[in-house]
Design a protein around this motif. Structure first.
Motif, PDB file in Angstrom:
ATOM      1  N   PRO A 157       0.815  -1.220   0.000  1.00 25.18           N
ATOM      2  CA  PRO A 157       0.000   0.000   0.000  1.00 25.18           C
ATOM      3  C   PRO A 157       0.849   1.270   0.000  1.00 25.18           C
ATOM      4  CG  PRO A 157      -0.906  -1.592   1.524  1.00 25.18           C
ATOM      5  CD  PRO A 157       0.418  -2.132   1.080  1.00 25.18           C
ATOM      6  N   PHE A 158       1.951   1.281   0.766  1.00 24.25           N
ATOM      7  CA  PHE A 158       2.817   2.465   0.796  1.00 24.25           C
ATOM      8  C   PHE A 158       3.419   2.722  -0.579  1.00 24.25           C
ATOM      9  CE2 PHE A 158       6.964   4.448   1.200  1.00 24.25           C
ATOM     10  CZ  PHE A 158       6.670   5.571   1.971  1.00 24.25           C
ATOM     11  N   LEU A 159       3.974   1.680  -1.211  1.00 22.31           N
ATOM     12  CA  LEU A 159       4.556   1.839  -2.537  1.00 22.31           C
ATOM     13  C   LEU A 159       3.516   2.316  -3.554  1.00 22.31           C
ATOM     14  CD1 LEU A 159       6.819  -1.354  -2.805  1.00 22.31           C
ATOM     15  CD2 LEU A 159       7.576   1.010  -2.552  1.00 22.31           C
ATOM     16  N   THR A 160       2.331   1.710  -3.496  1.00 16.07           N
ATOM     17  CA  THR A 160       1.301   2.027  -4.482  1.00 16.07           C
ATOM     18  C   THR A 160       0.789   3.453  -4.334  1.00 16.07           C
ATOM     19  OG1 THR A 160       0.621  -0.298  -4.429  1.00 16.07           O
ATOM     20  CG2 THR A 160      -0.885   1.262  -5.472  1.00 16.07           C
ATOM     21  N   ILE A 161       0.534   3.866  -3.097  1.00 15.28           N
ATOM     22  CA  ILE A 161      -0.081   5.169  -2.857  1.00 15.28           C
ATOM     23  C   ILE A 161       0.921   6.302  -2.976  1.00 15.28           C
ATOM     24  CG2 ILE A 161      -1.225   6.602  -1.100  1.00 15.28           C
ATOM     25  CD1 ILE A 161      -2.586   4.039  -0.098  1.00 15.28           C
ATOM     26  N   HIS A 162       2.135   6.098  -2.470  1.00 14.78           N
ATOM     27  CA  HIS A 162       3.087   7.208  -2.384  1.00 14.78           C
ATOM     28  C   HIS A 162       4.162   7.209  -3.459  1.00 14.78           C
ATOM     29  CE1 HIS A 162       1.365   8.590   1.344  1.00 14.78           C
ATOM     30  NE2 HIS A 162       1.464   7.373   1.858  1.00 14.78           N
TER      31      HIS A 162
END
Length: 350
Positions: A154-159
């Motif tokens: 989720p961190f990689l995808t969103i940010h």
């Protein structure tokens, strides 16, 4: 009282993660807070499976509503690519299992089942059916892998893989203008999908059943499926996060020395492989990189679905890829695993 304690911990986690703008705050916050409270009080937290299943029905409906006949045709055209992505990701997991075996004192079969990117419950069930498997080791490896994936992707995808903004279009705050009769019909369809999916023993039936039922009904009737209000989606995420957090026993993780560094390295390897496959899928299909990465990422359908809803990715494509991998691991991988173990025992075990 135990349920109230879990709810309070989950809400506090969701609020805190929202305040620090963490990815998927209403999923990851409850996971962390509930697991930590369980660690502090030295006993597992309590959460109701039926509540989690009800939340999965809602999330499954939200994931099934974007499906159209055109998306199904596009998915059929991408089936060979889906199978290739699945084989590459599973192969990376098998390689990680071999490295784990070489670096720890855990037996080969346990390492293999602990490192392959399947669902925690599915791998534990499979492990219970095979001889000479350390169920505790498999559970801990899959738990650590799940935690790393759930927090990293989720961190990689969103940010990183998107512009960092989560548009309101991803969380459609509709329903006030929706036909309530239509909404009720779709709700019944989603619930029926969960019931039928459970009867048919589908993987993650409470989510996959509503996805398939909602998509099939929308395509067959041509009716637009009403969007789910944002607060309900947050509540559903909280229920799922609380259940995952309740399932994690952090105190067991320290019982296996040397497992952590190897497993984290293996997760990073699988993530890099997934990003490579995601790049290939994006180039070959024209999908956004966020969609392609979530499609090939070694996460679960639930976690990747919530992330896809958050960033406005192509739910249909993501679901198709993740479902292909899930079915492969559940239906085909058990035979592959038993074959690999048999070859290993014949060659190395005297």
């Amino acid at each position: 009282m135990a349920y109230i304690r879990t709810i309070i911990a989950a809400v506090i986690g969701g609020v805190l993660f929202s305040l620090i703008h963490a990815p998927l705050p209403w999923t990851l916050g409850p996971i962390v807070s509930v697991a930590l409270v369980g660690l502090v009080q030295k006993q597992p937290m309590v959460w109701n499976l039926q509540v989690r299943n009800a939340a999965l029905v809602l999330l499954g409906y939200a994931m099934g509503r974007p499906f159209t006949l055109a998306t199904l045709q596009a998915i059929a055209e991408q089936l060979p690519l889906m199978l290739l992505a699945t084989l590459v990701t599973v192969s990376a997991g098998v390689f990680t299992g071999w490295i784990m075996y070489r670096q720890t004192k855990i037996n080969f079969t346990s390492c293999l089942l602990g490192c392959v990117p399947g669902g925690l419950s599915q791998m534990v069930v499979l492990a219970a059916e095979m001889k000479d498997v350390d169920l505790t080791a498999v559970t801990i490896m899959q738990t650590l892998r799940m935690l790393a994936v759930v927090f990293t992707i989720p961190f990689l995808t969103i940010h990183i893989l998107t512009d960092g903004s989560v548009g309101e279009g991803a969380w459609e705050v509709a329903l006030q203008a929706a036909d309530m009769t239509t909404a009720l019909v779709f709700a019944l369809v989603a619930v029926a999908g969960a019931v039928v999916g459970t009867k048919l023993h589908l993987p993650t039936a409470a989510m996959l059943g509503p996805i398939l039922a909602t998509a099939g009904f929308a395509i067959a009737t041509g009716l637009p499926a009403p969007a789910v209000p944002q607060p309900l989606l947050y509540a559903a995420q909280l229920c799922v996060g609380a259940f995952i957090g309740m399932s994690i026993e952090l105190q067991r993780i320290v019982s296996y020395q040397g497992m952590g560094p190897v497993l984290i390295g293996g997760v990073l390897l699988v993530l890099l492989v997934s990003m490579g496959m995601g790049t290939a899928v994006a180039v070959l299909t024209g999908e956004s990189f966020a969609t392609a990465f979530l499609s090939t990422a070694p996460g679960g359908l639930t976690e990747m679905g919530i992330t896809a809803l958050t960033v406005g990715a192509n739910i249909s494509t993501m679901t198709a890829y993740q479902l292909t991998r899930l079915l492969f691991i559940m239906l085909v991988f058990p035979y592959i695993a038993k074959g690999i173990v048999a070859i290993y025992q014949k060659k190395y075990v005297k």
